[in-house]
Design a protein around this motif. Structure first.
Motif, PDB file in Angstrom:
ATOM      1  N   LEU A 300       0.844  -1.200   0.000  1.00 30.64           N
ATOM      2  CA  LEU A 300       0.000   0.000   0.000  1.00 30.64           C
ATOM      3  C   LEU A 300       0.880   1.251   0.000  1.00 30.64           C
ATOM      4  CD1 LEU A 300      -2.638  -1.192   2.631  1.00 30.64           C
ATOM      5  CD2 LEU A 300      -3.112  -0.688   0.228  1.00 30.64           C
ATOM      6  N   PRO A 301       1.552   1.536  -1.111  1.00 25.10           N
ATOM      7  CA  PRO A 301       2.506   2.654  -1.149  1.00 25.10           C
ATOM      8  C   PRO A 301       1.867   4.031  -0.991  1.00 25.10           C
ATOM      9  CG  PRO A 301       2.134   1.754  -3.350  1.00 25.10           C
ATOM     10  CD  PRO A 301       1.489   0.808  -2.401  1.00 25.10           C
ATOM     11  N   ASP A 302       0.568   4.155  -1.266  1.00 26.72           N
ATOM     12  CA  ASP A 302      -0.099   5.457  -1.174  1.00 26.72           C
ATOM     13  C   ASP A 302      -0.844   5.644   0.148  1.00 26.72           C
ATOM     14  OD1 ASP A 302       0.749   6.153  -3.758  1.00 26.72           O
ATOM     15  OD2 ASP A 302      -0.939   5.065  -4.645  1.00 26.72           O
ATOM     16  N   THR A 303      -0.774   4.638   1.019  1.00 23.76           N
ATOM     17  CA  THR A 303      -1.455   4.710   2.311  1.00 23.76           C
ATOM     18  C   THR A 303      -0.531   5.314   3.358  1.00 23.76           C
ATOM     19  OG1 THR A 303      -2.820   2.778   1.791  1.00 23.76           O
ATOM     20  CG2 THR A 303      -2.570   3.324   4.118  1.00 23.76           C
ATOM     21  N   THR A 304      -1.093   6.138   4.245  1.00 23.72           N
ATOM     22  CA  THR A 304      -0.322   6.727   5.343  1.00 23.72           C
ATOM     23  C   THR A 304      -0.298   5.756   6.519  1.00 23.72           C
ATOM     24  OG1 THR A 304      -0.953   8.969   4.688  1.00 23.72           O
ATOM     25  CG2 THR A 304      -0.181   8.671   6.951  1.00 23.72           C
ATOM     26  N   PHE A 305       0.883   5.536   7.082  1.00 25.52           N
ATOM     27  CA  PHE A 305       1.038   4.652   8.240  1.00 25.52           C
ATOM     28  C   PHE A 305       1.468   5.486   9.449  1.00 25.52           C
ATOM     29  CE2 PHE A 305       1.151   1.819   4.701  1.00 25.52           C
ATOM     30  CZ  PHE A 305       0.622   0.623   5.161  1.00 25.52           C
ATOM     31  N   VAL A 306       0.782   5.275  10.557  1.00 25.38           N
ATOM     32  CA  VAL A 306       1.027   6.087  11.752  1.00 25.38           C
ATOM     33  C   VAL A 306       1.193   5.195  12.977  1.00 25.38           C
ATOM     34  CG1 VAL A 306       0.168   7.966  13.214  1.00 25.38           C
ATOM     35  CG2 VAL A 306      -0.423   7.919  10.777  1.00 25.38           C
ATOM     36  N   ASN A 307       2.264   5.436  13.727  1.00 29.16           N
ATOM     37  CA  ASN A 307       2.496   4.742  14.992  1.00 29.16           C
ATOM     38  C   ASN A 307       1.939   5.623  16.116  1.00 29.16           C
ATOM     39  OD1 ASN A 307       5.483   3.235  16.537  1.00 29.16           O
ATOM     40  ND2 ASN A 307       3.336   3.084  17.045  1.00 29.16           N
ATOM     41  N   LEU A 308       0.956   5.113  16.850  1.00 24.47           N
ATOM     42  CA  LEU A 308       0.346   5.835  17.966  1.00 24.47           C
ATOM     43  C   LEU A 308       0.885   5.290  19.287  1.00 24.47           C
ATOM     44  CD1 LEU A 308      -3.384   5.635  16.790  1.00 24.47           C
ATOM     45  CD2 LEU A 308      -1.874   7.604  16.528  1.00 24.47           C
ATOM     46  N   TYR A 309       0.858   6.125  20.312  1.00 27.06           N
ATOM     47  CA  TYR A 309       1.232   5.647  21.647  1.00 27.06           C
ATOM     48  C   TYR A 309       0.452   6.416  22.706  1.00 27.06           C
ATOM     49  CZ  TYR A 309       3.389   5.110  26.123  1.00 27.06           C
ATOM     50  OH  TYR A 309       3.560   4.881  27.457  1.00 27.06           O
ATOM     51  N   GLY A 310       0.092   5.722  23.767  1.00 29.16           N
ATOM     52  CA  GLY A 310      -0.516   6.391  24.906  1.00 29.16           C
ATOM     53  C   GLY A 310      -1.211   5.400  25.820  1.00 29.16           C
ATOM     54  N   PRO A 311      -1.216   5.664  27.114  1.00 33.18           N
ATOM     55  CA  PRO A 311      -1.896   4.789  28.075  1.00 33.18           C
ATOM     56  C   PRO A 311      -3.384   5.099  28.186  1.00 33.18           C
ATOM     57  CG  PRO A 311      -0.754   6.534  29.244  1.00 33.18           C
ATOM     58  CD  PRO A 311      -0.440   6.729  27.792  1.00 33.18           C
ATOM     59  N   SER A 312      -4.156   4.117  28.612  1.00 34.01           N
ATOM     60  CA  SER A 312      -5.606   4.275  28.759  1.00 34.01           C
ATOM     61  C   SER A 312      -5.962   5.413  29.706  1.00 34.01           C
ATOM     62  CB  SER A 312      -6.224   2.974  29.286  1.00 34.01           C
ATOM     63  OG  SER A 312      -6.009   1.911  28.392  1.00 34.01           O
ATOM     64  N   GLU A 313      -5.097   5.650  30.706  1.00 32.89           N
ATOM     65  CA  GLU A 313      -5.380   6.667  31.716  1.00 32.89           C
ATOM     66  C   GLU A 313      -5.565   8.065  31.137  1.00 32.89           C
ATOM     67  OE1 GLU A 313      -2.882   3.538  33.909  1.00 32.89           O
ATOM     68  OE2 GLU A 313      -3.108   4.318  31.873  1.00 32.89           O
ATOM     69  N   ILE A 314      -4.900   8.350  30.009  1.00 33.37           N
ATOM     70  CA  ILE A 314      -5.000   9.703  29.464  1.00 33.37           C
ATOM     71  C   ILE A 314      -5.872   9.740  28.204  1.00 33.37           C
ATOM     72  CG2 ILE A 314      -2.854  10.549  30.486  1.00 33.37           C
ATOM     73  CD1 ILE A 314      -2.876   9.639  26.854  1.00 33.37           C
ATOM     74  N   THR A 315      -6.759   8.760  28.083  1.00 35.46           N
ATOM     75  CA  THR A 315      -7.714   8.675  26.967  1.00 35.46           C
ATOM     76  C   THR A 315      -7.001   8.364  25.656  1.00 35.46           C
ATOM     77  OG1 THR A 315      -8.947  10.417  28.120  1.00 35.46           O
ATOM     78  CG2 THR A 315      -9.780   9.723  25.980  1.00 35.46           C
ATOM     79  N   CYS A 316      -6.546   7.164  25.550  1.00 32.15           N
ATOM     80  CA  CYS A 316      -6.012   6.610  24.296  1.00 32.15           C
ATOM     81  C   CYS A 316      -4.567   6.981  23.987  1.00 32.15           C
ATOM     82  CB  CYS A 316      -6.900   6.959  23.114  1.00 32.15           C
ATOM     83  SG  CYS A 316      -8.594   6.345  23.258  1.00 32.15           S
TER      84      CYS A 316
END
Length: 323
Positions: A300-316
């Motif tokens: 999927l060369p035209d798709t944007t890939f994003v790495n997310l991070y965060g704990p449940s305590e701070i809403t996602c």
């Protein structure tokens, strides 16, 4: 927005996106107009079964109707806590003992789990409680019911609890936390703006409702008028079924656990079919193996890939990185 509550968002969606597809579980689909009405119906029903500000435990797998019931909890001036019925009885008991709900929504099998876990309150069987459109209209238009709902709805505050959620317990005993309406509304307003989510998007919901990744799917759709496509759990053990489903539903946004993405590549799913309608794929929860990520990016060369991070305590999430 001034009224940072989910019922307020739902009422806005019902006016602005009434005929837009809201949720589709492969069997049942509702527009935002239908979801709003059904949520009010459940709000009236739950108001007669539990006190204000109390948790309602939802011990069943996700469906379109369960989503309406979740919103119904909010209209009843309560909050919901989703519990995976496939978990051990000991964990179910721990959650119920901690939250002390007066009402549990279950299915015919999980009601036995609730009783086995020691719950002695009211159990509502989800499938038996789904109303026809005619029953919905008659119930929400009844003057007495309208007064009940208006009273409960007026008590909902942005700082009230929207949902309860428990950690996986990776560092010891699972920890419960409460997340407010305001926290979710504030987070999702930024999330949808940053990633350009609009009413034209279809969120490919991989996460079960007891996992906070689902919050991004549900409330991004609610805020923008987009659609939530609920993916049946069993599809993740059959990449052909999964990829056919994503193509059929024309999903555009995938916010998935790393393990879900790597399962597809490990089982050679992308050699069968590529989800070409996906414009953005986001992943979190664990480290993404570079080899597996490259497989997705090459297909999927035209798709944007994003790495997310965060704990449940701070809403996602609190950080993100576009790969």
């Amino acid at each position: 927005m001034t009224d940072k509550t989910i019922p307020s968002l739902l009422e806005t969606a019902a006016k602005s996106y009434a005929s837009n597809l809201a949720v589709d579980d492969g069997q049942t689909a509702y527009t935002w107009g239908q979801v709003a009405k059904r949520s009010r119906y459940y709000g009236i029903k739950f108001a007669g079964l539990t006190s204000s500000k109390k948790p309602v435990a939802i011990l069943t797998l996700k469906t379109s109707d369960i989503l309406c019931m979740m919103f119904g909890c909010l209209y009843a001036d309560c909050f919901y806590i989703c519990i995976d019925p496939l978990q051990p009885i000991s964990r179910i008991k721990s959650i119920l003992d901690t939250m002390q709900p007066e009402l549990v929504i279950a299915d015919s099998e999980s009601q036995n789990q609730a009783r086995e876990a020691g719950f002695e309150g009211h159990i509502l069987i989800a499938a038996e409680s789904v109303p026809t459109d005619q029953v919905v209209e008659a119930t929400i238009n009844d003057p007495e019911n309208e007064a009940t709902l208006r009273q409960r709805r007026a008590s909902v505050s942005p700082d009230d609890t929207l949902y309860g959620i428990f950690t996986s317990g990776s560092t010891g005993t699972p920890k419960g936390m409460k997340i407010s309406h305001r926290s979710v509304v504030d987070f999702i307003s930024h999330f949808t703006e940053i990633f350009g989510i609009t009413e034209n998007d279809r969120m490919a919901n991989q996460a079960p409702f007891d996992f906070d990744v689902s919050v991004k799917d549900i409330y991004s759709a609610l805020m923008t008028g987009a659609s939530v496509v609920l993916i049946p759990r069993q599809f993740f053990s059959s990449p052909k079924l999964l990829l056919d489903y994503l193509e059929e539903k024309k999903t555009t946004v995938m916010v998935w656990a790393v393990s879900a993405l790597t399962t597809v590549t490990a089982l050679k799913g992308l050699e069968y079919k590529v989800p070409t309608t996906a414009r953005i794929i986001m992943f979190s929860g664990e480290v993404m193996p570079i080899k597996q990520l490259k497989m997705w990016m090459e297909k999927l060369p035209d798709t944007t890939f994003v790495n997310l991070y965060g704990p449940s305590e701070i809403t996602c999430n609190c950080t993100y990185h576009v790969v």
